[in-house]
Motif scaffolding. Structure first.
Motif, PDB file in Angstrom:
ATOM      1  N   HIS A  20       4.623   1.069   1.830  1.00 25.99           N
ATOM      2  CA  HIS A  20       4.315   0.337   2.775  1.00 25.99           C
ATOM      3  C   HIS A  20       4.136  -1.116   2.472  1.00 25.99           C
TER       4      HIS A  20
ATOM      5  N   PHE B 296       0.662  -1.313  -0.035  1.00 27.72           N
ATOM      6  CA  PHE B 296      -0.390   0.221   0.068  1.00 27.72           C
ATOM      7  C   PHE B 296       1.064   0.895   0.282  1.00 27.72           C
TER       8      PHE B 296
ATOM      9  N   VAL C 284       2.912  -4.850   2.681  1.00 28.32           N
ATOM     10  CA  VAL C 284       2.109  -5.150   4.068  1.00 28.32           C
ATOM     11  C   VAL C 284       2.973  -7.621   3.215  1.00 28.32           C
TER      12      VAL C 284
ATOM     13  N   GLU D  82     -11.571 -13.335  10.499  1.00 28.50           N
ATOM     14  CA  GLU D  82     -11.627 -12.758  11.987  1.00 28.50           C
ATOM     15  C   GLU D  82     -13.399 -12.574  12.445  1.00 28.50           C
TER      16      GLU D  82
ATOM     17  N   SER E 159      -1.599  -8.332  14.664  1.00 26.57           N
ATOM     18  CA  SER E 159      -2.143  -7.181  13.825  1.00 26.57           C
ATOM     19  C   SER E 159      -1.163  -6.556  13.266  1.00 26.57           C
ATOM     20  N   GLY E 160      -2.047  -6.462  12.027  1.00 27.32           N
ATOM     21  CA  GLY E 160      -0.996  -5.663  10.676  1.00 27.32           C
ATOM     22  C   GLY E 160      -0.297  -6.966   9.684  1.00 27.32           C
ATOM     23  N   SER E 161       0.288  -8.085  10.015  1.00 26.51           N
ATOM     24  CA  SER E 161       0.771  -8.724   9.915  1.00 26.51           C
ATOM     25  C   SER E 161       0.917  -9.224   8.344  1.00 26.51           C
ATOM     26  N   GLY E 162      -0.754  -8.932   7.711  1.00 28.48           N
ATOM     27  CA  GLY E 162      -1.217  -8.944   6.642  1.00 28.48           C
ATOM     28  C   GLY E 162      -2.555 -10.065   6.858  1.00 28.48           C
ATOM     29  N   LYS E 163      -2.977 -10.664   7.456  1.00 28.51           N
ATOM     30  CA  LYS E 163      -3.900 -11.848   7.567  1.00 28.51           C
ATOM     31  C   LYS E 163      -4.643 -11.469   6.007  1.00 28.51           C
ATOM     32  N   SER E 164      -5.348 -10.387   7.170  1.00 34.82           N
ATOM     33  CA  SER E 164      -7.107  -9.574   6.359  1.00 34.82           C
ATOM     34  C   SER E 164      -5.988  -9.660   4.872  1.00 34.82           C
ATOM     35  N   THR E 165      -5.079  -8.855   4.660  1.00 32.63           N
ATOM     36  CA  THR E 165      -5.073  -8.682   2.459  1.00 32.63           C
ATOM     37  C   THR E 165      -4.851  -9.862   2.226  1.00 32.63           C
TER      38      THR E 165
HETATM   39  N1  LIG Z   1      -6.146  -0.764   1.756  1.00 28.07           N
HETATM   40  C1  LIG Z   1      -5.122  -0.057   2.422  1.00 28.07           C
HETATM   41  N2  LIG Z   1      -3.907   1.172   2.615  1.00 28.07           N
HETATM   42  C2  LIG Z   1      -3.715   1.597   3.515  1.00 28.07           C
HETATM   43  N3  LIG Z   1      -2.706   0.901   3.998  1.00 28.07           N
HETATM   44  C3  LIG Z   1      -3.669  -0.648   4.737  1.00 28.07           C
HETATM   45  C4  LIG Z   1      -4.749  -1.362   3.521  1.00 28.07           C
HETATM   46  N4  LIG Z   1      -5.032  -2.298   3.581  1.00 28.07           N
HETATM   47  C5  LIG Z   1      -4.501  -2.692   5.058  1.00 28.07           C
HETATM   48  N5  LIG Z   1      -2.995  -1.758   5.169  1.00 28.07           N
HETATM   49  C6  LIG Z   1      -2.210  -1.934   5.444  1.00 28.07           C
HETATM   50  O1  LIG Z   1      -1.551  -2.948   5.757  1.00 28.07           O
HETATM   51  C7  LIG Z   1      -1.267  -3.816   7.115  1.00 28.07           C
HETATM   52  C8  LIG Z   1      -1.682  -5.059   7.031  1.00 28.07           C
HETATM   53  O2  LIG Z   1      -2.974  -5.340   7.234  1.00 28.07           O
HETATM   54  P1  LIG Z   1      -4.248  -5.950   7.344  1.00 28.07           P
HETATM   55  O3  LIG Z   1      -5.414  -5.846   7.407  1.00 28.07           O
HETATM   56  O4  LIG Z   1      -4.090  -7.070   6.169  1.00 28.07           O
HETATM   57  O5  LIG Z   1      -3.227  -6.696   8.781  1.00 28.07           O
HETATM   58  P2  LIG Z   1      -4.411  -7.997   9.481  1.00 28.07           P
HETATM   59  O6  LIG Z   1      -2.856  -9.446   9.464  1.00 28.07           O
HETATM   60  O7  LIG Z   1      -5.169  -8.617   9.198  1.00 28.07           O
HETATM   61  O8  LIG Z   1      -4.191  -6.993  10.980  1.00 28.07           O
HETATM   62  P3  LIG Z   1      -5.686  -7.162  12.049  1.00 28.07           P
HETATM   63  O9  LIG Z   1      -5.306  -8.583  12.928  1.00 28.07           O
HETATM   64  O10 LIG Z   1      -5.016  -6.173  11.991  1.00 28.07           O
HETATM   65  O11 LIG Z   1      -6.569  -7.443  11.375  1.00 28.07           O
HETATM   66  C9  LIG Z   1      -1.988  -2.693   7.944  1.00 28.07           C
HETATM   67  O12 LIG Z   1      -0.337  -2.391   7.877  1.00 28.07           O
HETATM   68  C10 LIG Z   1      -2.595  -1.728   7.817  1.00 28.07           C
HETATM   69  O13 LIG Z   1      -2.564  -0.451   8.234  1.00 28.07           O
END
Ligand SMILES: Nc1ncnc2c1ncn2[C@@H]1O[C@H](COP(=O)(O)OP(=O)(O)OP(=O)(O)O)[C@@H](O)[C@H]1O
Ligand SMILES: [Mg+2]
Lengths: 256, 318
Positions: free
Chosen positions: A21, A18, A23, A179, A43-49
């Motif tokens: 950054h 992103f 991810v 989640e 949190s922020g490790s990229g799971k959702s992405t």
């Molecule tokens: N649309 C976006 N634009 C900019 N940054 C993003 C976007 N979506 C996610 N990020 C960033 O990407 C990183 C990973 O996000 P992600 O949601 O994949 O983490 P996660 O592992 O699911 O965390 P969580 O446990 O908090 O849900 C985070 O630092 C988040 O701020």
């Protein structure tokens, strides 16, 4: 059946940034048909992405991501990868169910209409057929009596079960859960987990991001630990839970 | 403020009464204000220059009643046109297609940037630019042709001018309404296999309209009064008809009073209908997005009370 034929998800070196950054920094990940893959990580490790990349809610920058037989977002023709249009995306996504942390039910529809919407507009079922099918799915998640309630009249746990029914109604090849119990009051977590366990035992292929390690141990075929955009470790749940890796250890100790 | 009625209880258990305060200053200020208002009203009521019996006579005069009806339907038509086009331009502005986006922005910029009075006169005089309006299937001789002057009456010019102008403002309201729909639902719809246009049509717009429709009542109420601008292009509305009468008999003030009574009556009815609408859609939601109405601002701009179209700081986002 060859090994690769039974692979429903095959990710190799998946990268995503992103802005500046990064991810996802080279994710390798496989899910076989019928498997339940659980993903944990800070949190922020990229799971959702990564989960969202699997149905194209995020587009990856590099690597290969094959889901349900397709290179997500492209089709190969004459030796070139042609980008998908709106219709290609819709057709692909109709084969993959997704359940979100915040339920995301359609606020202007009741439970039944939520489940029936895609059946009518995507699967092109008749209204009567769609409603019948929707009622079956609500019954399956134990909400037959709540079919005429709007989302705001349902508890969080009930909303999430409607969301699961909505995804299941499309008869998907793969279910993605981001989640699904994190936004729920503790006493409502179990009803959703039970629904998911029943689904897993029925042979559904699932990728589940969750911190419910107990769920992974009970029905998970694999447990992956994501950290800073890579899969740091992936193993059978029982084995991963006994890992020596201090980083994974300290995380697991905290969520349990 | 409600006053305490229970007496105080003294140390021996006896009741101690309260000495009322008279608020002398409040009474004096109130009396002065009332006197000022009465004096002002009396100028009108007892003026021997205003012939009240003529006001009563013209109040239900046929020409005036026709004007009332025309005002209502012009307002309705212009509001509906504004709403429909407003939705269209809002969607265009949010579209991924840069050409559509650019067209919508140019349209909104143009119609918000020029006074509605100028637009009214422009539409009325469209014949100067296009003497004939021709609809023809290209490369054939099949088609229709109208004389613009006969097509664009004062009323048509009014509906076009007021409606197009409203739509430019309304597009912003609709856009705010669309963006107020939770993004999670859009994602869920996409994940469920809907195309972008299905998502917009089935999930987003119905919810956005619930937010957008109640303030249209407000726009309609303003529109009722904004239609008085039609007087410059001579339509059939209340104000034009009244002016036709007073140009003949010079009873200017009397006919303006007749108009005012009718405008106030229509506003009262519309306000009542609006309250029903608010009940139907939930008043909290309605108030949250209500700002100064678009029509009011159009009227202000047209009548020279210069107010730049600044965006409201409030939730209305327009
Ligand atoms: N649309 C976006 N634009 C900019 N940054 C993003 C976007 N979506 C996610 N990020 C960033 O990407 C990183 C990973 O996000 P992600 O949601 O994949 O983490 P996660 O592992 O699911 O965390 P969580 O446990 O908090 O849900 C985070 O630092 C988040 O701020
Ligand atoms: Mg997440």
């Amino acid at each position: 059946m060859s090994e690769s034929n039974s692979l429903l998800v095959q990710a190799k070196g998946v990268r995503k940034s992103f802005g500046t950054h990064e991810v996802l920094k080279g994710i390798d990940f496989q899910v076989h048909k019928g498997e339940v893959s659980v993903i944990v990580g800070p949190s922020g490790s990229g799971k959702s992405t990564f989960l969202r990349a699997m149905n194209g809610l995020e587009l990856i920058d590099a690597g290969s991501l094959i889901v349900d037989g397709e290179q997500v977002g492209y089709s190969l023709s004459d030796g070139r990868y042609r980008e998908w249009g709106d219709g290609d995306w819709a057709k692909f996504r109709s084969r993959i169910g997704m359940v979100f942390q915040r339920f995301n039910l359609y606020a202007h529809f009741d439970a039944l209409e939520n489940v029936a919407a895609s059946l009518i507009h995507v699967k092109k079922l008749s209204k009567a057929k769609a409603r019948e099918r929707a009622r079956e799915q609500l019954d399956r998640v134990g909400l037959a009596d709540h079919s005429h309630k709007r989302p705001h009249q349902l508890s969080g746990g009930q909303q999430q079960r409607v969301a699961i029914a909505r995804a299941l109604a499309m008869d998907p090849d793969l279910m993605l859960f981001d989640e699904p119990t994190s936004a729920l009051d503790p006493e409502l977590v179990d009803e959703v987990l039970e629904t998911m366990k029943a689904l897993a035992e029925g042979g559904m292929t699932m990728v589940v991001v969750t911190h419910e390690v107990g769920f992974a141990r009970e029905v998970g075929d694999s447990l992956a630990f994501f950290d800073e955009g890579i899969v740091m470790e992936k193993d059978e749940p029982e084995l991963l839970l006994k890992t020596e890796n201090p980083r994974v250890r300290s995380f697991l100790d905290r969520v349990r | 403020m409600t006053r305490r009625t229970a007496p105080f209880i003294g140390p021996q258990g006896e009741e101690l009464s309260i000495a009322r305060r008279w608020h002398i200053r409040r009474w004096i200020v109130g009396a002065i204000a009332l006197a000022a208002v009465l004096w002002f009203v009396s100028i009108f009521v007892f003026s021997d220059r205003i012939r009240w019996e003529r006001v009563g006579e013209y109040l239900f005069y046929e020409h005036i009643l026709n004007g009332v009806v025309a005002t209502i339907w012009i307002s309705l038509a212009a509001t509906v046109l504004g709403l429909v086009l407003g939705v269209l331009f809002a969607i265009m502005k949010l579209a991924k297609n840069p050409v559509l986006k650019w067209i919508a922005e140019a349209y909104i910029w143009f119609f918000r940037g020029t006074p509605v009075l100028v637009q009214l006169i422009f539409w009325f005089n469209l014949a100067l630019l296009l003497p004939y309006i021709t609809l023809k299937i290209p490369f054939t001789s099949i088609g229709m042709r109208w004389d613009t002057n006969s097509l664009i009456s004062g009323d048509t010019a009014a509906i076009l001018g007021l409606g197009l102008n409203l739509s430019a403002y309304f597009a912003e309201t609709v856009r705010a309404g669309i963006m107020a729909v939770d993004r999670g639902q859009t994602e869920a719809a996409k994940a469920g296999g809907m195309t972008s246009s299905q998502t917009m049509r089935i999930i987003v717009l119905p919810q956005a309209l619930k937010i957008i429709i109640p303030p249209t009542a407000n726009e309609f109420i303003s529109m009722l009064k904004t239609t008085s601008l039609i007087v410059v292009v001579a339509g059939n509305d209340l104000m034009t008809n009244a002016s036709n009468i007073y140009k003949q008999n010079n009873l200017v003030i009397e006919l303006l009073i007749v108009c005012s009574i009718w405008y106030m009556f229509m506003t009262a009815i519309a306000t009542y209908l609006q309250s029903l609408l608010e009940k139907r859609f939930g008043a909290d939601r309605v108030r949250a997005i209500r700002g100064t109405s678009i029509g009011q601002r159009m009227l202000d701009a047209a009548t020279g009370a210069i107010r730049l179209p600044v965006r409201n700081g409030g939730k209305g986002a327009r």
